[in-house]
Structures are given as C-alpha cells and as structure tokens.
Design a protein around this motif. Sequence first.
Motif, short mmCIF file in Angstrom:
data_model
loop_
_atom_site.label_atom_id
_atom_site.label_comp_id
_atom_site.label_asym_id
_atom_site.label_seq_id
_atom_site.Cartn_x
_atom_site.Cartn_y
_atom_site.Cartn_z
N THR A 24 37.69 12.20 -9.47
CA THR A 24 36.88 11.65 -8.39
C THR A 24 36.08 10.44 -8.83
OG1 THR A 24 36.65 13.84 -7.38
CG2 THR A 24 35.06 12.19 -6.72
N LEU A 25 35.50 10.52 -10.03
CA LEU A 25 34.61 9.46 -10.50
C LEU A 25 35.33 8.43 -11.38
CD1 LEU A 25 31.44 11.56 -11.39
CD2 LEU A 25 32.04 10.44 -9.25
N GLY A 26 36.56 8.69 -11.72
CA GLY A 26 37.31 7.73 -12.52
C GLY A 26 36.86 7.64 -13.96
N LYS A 27 36.29 8.72 -14.48
CA LYS A 27 35.87 8.76 -15.88
C LYS A 27 35.90 10.20 -16.36
CE LYS A 27 30.93 9.08 -14.75
NZ LYS A 27 29.59 8.49 -14.95
N GLN A 28 36.00 10.37 -17.67
CA GLN A 28 36.08 11.71 -18.23
C GLN A 28 34.72 12.38 -18.19
OE1 GLN A 28 39.15 12.72 -18.99
NE2 GLN A 28 38.40 14.81 -19.33
N ILE A 29 34.68 13.62 -17.69
CA ILE A 29 33.44 14.38 -17.59
C ILE A 29 33.56 15.62 -18.47
CG2 ILE A 29 31.84 15.59 -16.07
CD1 ILE A 29 31.98 12.67 -15.43
N ALA A 30 32.60 15.80 -19.36
CA ALA A 30 32.57 16.99 -20.22
C ALA A 30 31.47 17.94 -19.73
CB ALA A 30 32.31 16.59 -21.66
N ALA A 31 31.69 19.22 -19.95
CA ALA A 31 30.72 20.22 -19.49
C ALA A 31 29.35 20.00 -20.11
CB ALA A 31 31.24 21.62 -19.81
N SER A 32 29.32 19.60 -21.38
CA SER A 32 28.04 19.40 -22.08
C SER A 32 27.29 18.19 -21.56
CB SER A 32 28.29 19.25 -23.58
OG SER A 32 29.15 18.14 -23.83
N GLN A 33 27.98 17.28 -20.88
CA GLN A 33 27.36 16.05 -20.39
C GLN A 33 27.14 16.06 -18.87
OE1 GLN A 33 30.32 13.27 -21.75
NE2 GLN A 33 29.42 13.10 -23.80
N LEU A 34 27.32 17.21 -18.26
CA LEU A 34 27.22 17.30 -16.80
C LEU A 34 25.77 17.05 -16.35
CD1 LEU A 34 29.36 17.95 -14.61
CD2 LEU A 34 28.42 20.24 -14.53
N SER A 35 25.58 16.06 -15.51
CA SER A 35 24.24 15.70 -15.05
C SER A 35 23.85 16.53 -13.83
CB SER A 35 24.18 14.22 -14.70
OG SER A 35 25.00 13.95 -13.57
N ASN A 36 22.57 16.48 -13.48
CA ASN A 36 22.10 17.18 -12.28
C ASN A 36 22.77 16.61 -11.03
OD1 ASN A 36 20.37 19.19 -13.24
ND2 ASN A 36 18.71 17.72 -13.53
N THR A 37 23.02 15.30 -11.03
CA THR A 37 23.69 14.66 -9.90
C THR A 37 25.08 15.25 -9.70
OG1 THR A 37 22.50 12.61 -10.34
CG2 THR A 37 24.45 12.46 -8.93
N GLU A 38 25.81 15.39 -10.79
CA GLU A 38 27.16 15.96 -10.72
C GLU A 38 27.12 17.44 -10.34
OE1 GLU A 38 28.71 12.78 -14.09
OE2 GLU A 38 28.08 14.82 -14.65
N ARG A 39 26.12 18.15 -10.83
CA ARG A 39 25.98 19.55 -10.46
C ARG A 39 25.70 19.71 -8.97
NH1 ARG A 39 25.27 23.10 -14.77
NH2 ARG A 39 24.98 22.09 -16.80
N ARG A 40 24.88 18.81 -8.44
CA ARG A 40 24.58 18.87 -7.00
C ARG A 40 25.85 18.70 -6.17
NH1 ARG A 40 19.48 16.25 -8.44
NH2 ARG A 40 20.36 14.16 -8.31
N TYR A 41 26.67 17.75 -6.57
CA TYR A 41 27.90 17.50 -5.82
C TYR A 41 28.86 18.70 -5.91
CZ TYR A 41 32.13 15.12 -4.20
OH TYR A 41 33.27 14.77 -3.52
N LEU A 42 29.00 19.26 -7.10
CA LEU A 42 29.86 20.43 -7.26
C LEU A 42 29.35 21.61 -6.43
CD1 LEU A 42 30.65 20.39 -11.10
CD2 LEU A 42 32.21 19.83 -9.23
N THR A 43 28.04 21.77 -6.38
CA THR A 43 27.46 22.85 -5.57
C THR A 43 27.77 22.63 -4.11
OG1 THR A 43 25.65 23.08 -7.15
CG2 THR A 43 25.33 24.05 -4.98
N TYR A 44 27.66 21.39 -3.66
CA TYR A 44 27.99 21.07 -2.26
C TYR A 44 29.45 21.42 -1.95
CZ TYR A 44 29.47 18.27 1.71
OH TYR A 44 30.03 17.87 2.90
#
Length: 411
Positions: A24-44
């Motif tokens: 979705t974001l066009g970049k590699q996302i690691a669990a250890s680097q997950l931001s609050n912004t990304e968590r909010r979107y996943l929760t939604y």
Amino acid sequence: MSNGFAIYESVVPTLPMLAFLSVTLGKQIAASQLSNTERRYLTYIELQAERLPRSELQKLLRSDSETERNSAVSMDEVFLVLKGICLCANSTLHFGVDKSLNYLTQMRVFKDIQAHSNLHAKARSVIFIMISWICMLYSATELKEPCHLRIDSSQHANLNTPIREVGASEYSICELIPQYGSLLPVKSLPVDYYAKETFDTLKVSLLNANTLVRIGGLRIQWVNNVSAHLSLDMEQKSLMIFAMPTFCDLHRFEGTIFEKIISGYYDQYSKPDRFSSIEYLREIRISYRLLFADDWRAYRWYRRIAPSSVETLGLFDSYLDELSKPLSSSTNSYSADTDFPILGSRLIDLQNYIDRQNPGTIVMLWRDRRDMLRWYTFWVVTIIGGLGIVIALLSAGLAAAQVYYAIPSGA
C-alpha cells in the motif's frame, strides 16, 4: 479521546498485515518499526473487515468441501485479499473491480467462480467494498442482496445515483466512480482579475466550525472518504468532514497505492490546477486547522463533538486532536489560491453561504463574530445608546418629580 492509542497499541501485526501495508505504501514495513499512524490504519481496516460477513467471503475463498466443513476465514486471509488487490493496482494500467477479481483468481486467492453467476456478482461487490477501504475515495455500503455496487449516500453530497449494476465493474475504478456523481473537486472556472482578491481570501472568522454551526446552522457530518471532505449538502444542511486524517498522513509520500489509483481519475478539462495526490491530502490536513484550531471557540466546540466521529469509523482517530490543537501562532485568513488550490472552490462556496446568513435573535447577534469590528461597533453603540436612553428617562422622571413637589399642595 486519548484512550484511542490503547486500541492501536493492542494491534498485533502479522505477516499478511505487514505485506499489505508494504504494498500500500510502496516501502518495506517491519513489525519493529510500525508507527502509531500505521497501527491506526490497520485497526481501521480490521474494523471494516469485521463488518463484512465472513460466511460470504468464505464462499469465495474456500472450495465447496471446505465450506461444508465450516473452515472459518481468518483476518490474515482478509489481508491477503487486500494485498492481492493492491498488487493488481500496481501492475495494471486500468485498475478496477473485474481486473482485481481476475488477478485474485489467477493467484488462487479466490476460487474459480466464473461458472457461478451468483458468486461472481458477490465477488464483484466484495472487491468494490474492499477497494473503498484501501483508497478511501468513496464509502461503500455493507454487502447485501441483491448484489450491486452501492455507495453510502449519507457519506456523499449531490450524488447522481448511489447504485450501479455489478456489470459496471468492467470499468476501471476511475471510470466507475464518476458515474455516481462528481465526487472529487473539479477545476474551477477562471476568476476575473479584479475580483480575484475577493475570492482568494478565506476568513477564519467565517469558516471556523463554531461559526458554521451556530451562525450557518450546519450539522457536521463525519465521513470516511476523502472525496466528500468540505462538501456542503444544502438539502441536509450538513458539512462533510473526513474523519480519518491518519490516512492523509500515511499517504503523504510518492509511490503509494492512493497515488496510483487516483492518477487516472481526471481528464485534462476537469483536473484542478496543481493537482496531485500529495497536495490534495496536504490540503485536507491543514483544513482541520482552519476549521478548529485558529479560533478558540471552534476548538472548544471541537472538543465536545469530536467523539461523534467514532460512529463513522468505529474508532476515534486521535490524529484529529493533533491537527485541531491551537498553535502558539494563529492566522486570521488563508489564500484559496496558495493554501487551497484544490479545495479552495469548496471553501469559497462555504464562505459565501455563511456570508449570506443574518442572525435573527439577540442571542445570535451576540454569537455572530464573523466581523469583529462590526460586532464591537454594534454592541458599543447599543450599550452606550441604551445607557443614554436610560439616563434620559431617569432625568425626565427626576425633573417631573421636582416639578411635582415644587407646586404648593393647595394649588
């Protein structure tokens, strides 16, 4: 409102979630680097997926024998479907519902349902709903029979129609969306040079939420799509505001799936000047400051009504607090041309509407702070004039009393 963060922190990211987010974001996302912004979107996304009947999704993912064994669909499988849709969008010029369905079938995420007409229609409807979660360009309704491509009319203003037949899924998503109406802002008509200054100035005193509600009589309608943001629905007397600015923050970079999908929406005649997905999402973010942060009354009002956005999303986006919080320096006005080249036309229409409103009661006159010079002038003149009249009446009464007592009692 602060307890919203507890919800996000409780999200345990799985590999399918991270894979979906990376595409979705066009970049590699690691669990250890997950931001609050990304968590909010996943929760939604999780909350939206919970509203989708798993039994219907099960029929699309499972063979008949597996369905009979009641093999439940997990949340990870939902994210695998979403990832497949995003991969299709990245690899296809005219991305749409049917192309996503073909891609998911080829990748064996969905079973082959071409021979089952009812399942085929249902699969199109499900994908149409899921695309709305991914790009948030429109608000799809919940899955229901008979299967159509439905968008929520309460989340959009001035629709031509809220329903399209499933056969319309053959169009790309950017060809399909305009069939419901003009959802996104379009290019404004040229403004006369001498009138440009008048049309260009956006006044905080006219456009803050307190004025819009108390003087304009408007109702704030929280929506979960970026297209309807700042749309004025005159029939319902409501102003639509996007309830999840986290999405805008998450997609503020190049290479996101939102940028890819929206790139084919406009033609050369309707595309606003200087339009880009990044600029559009930036304008949405700064509009919260105009609505709530630059006027203390508006911010006080925001603190009371913000929790109502939960009804739209299923959770409170605490990024709203950050964007709506008053700063040490505020401004009295913005430029439609410089600050809001895309959303400026909607703000000008809103400002013109407010400018036409006349307060009808003393209470409304007291609340009307659109023009502070006029407000001070009116109340100073009213108070001083009123005091003058009271003093004059007291003087007249005193004079009459003096005359009365000065006349001899015999006379």
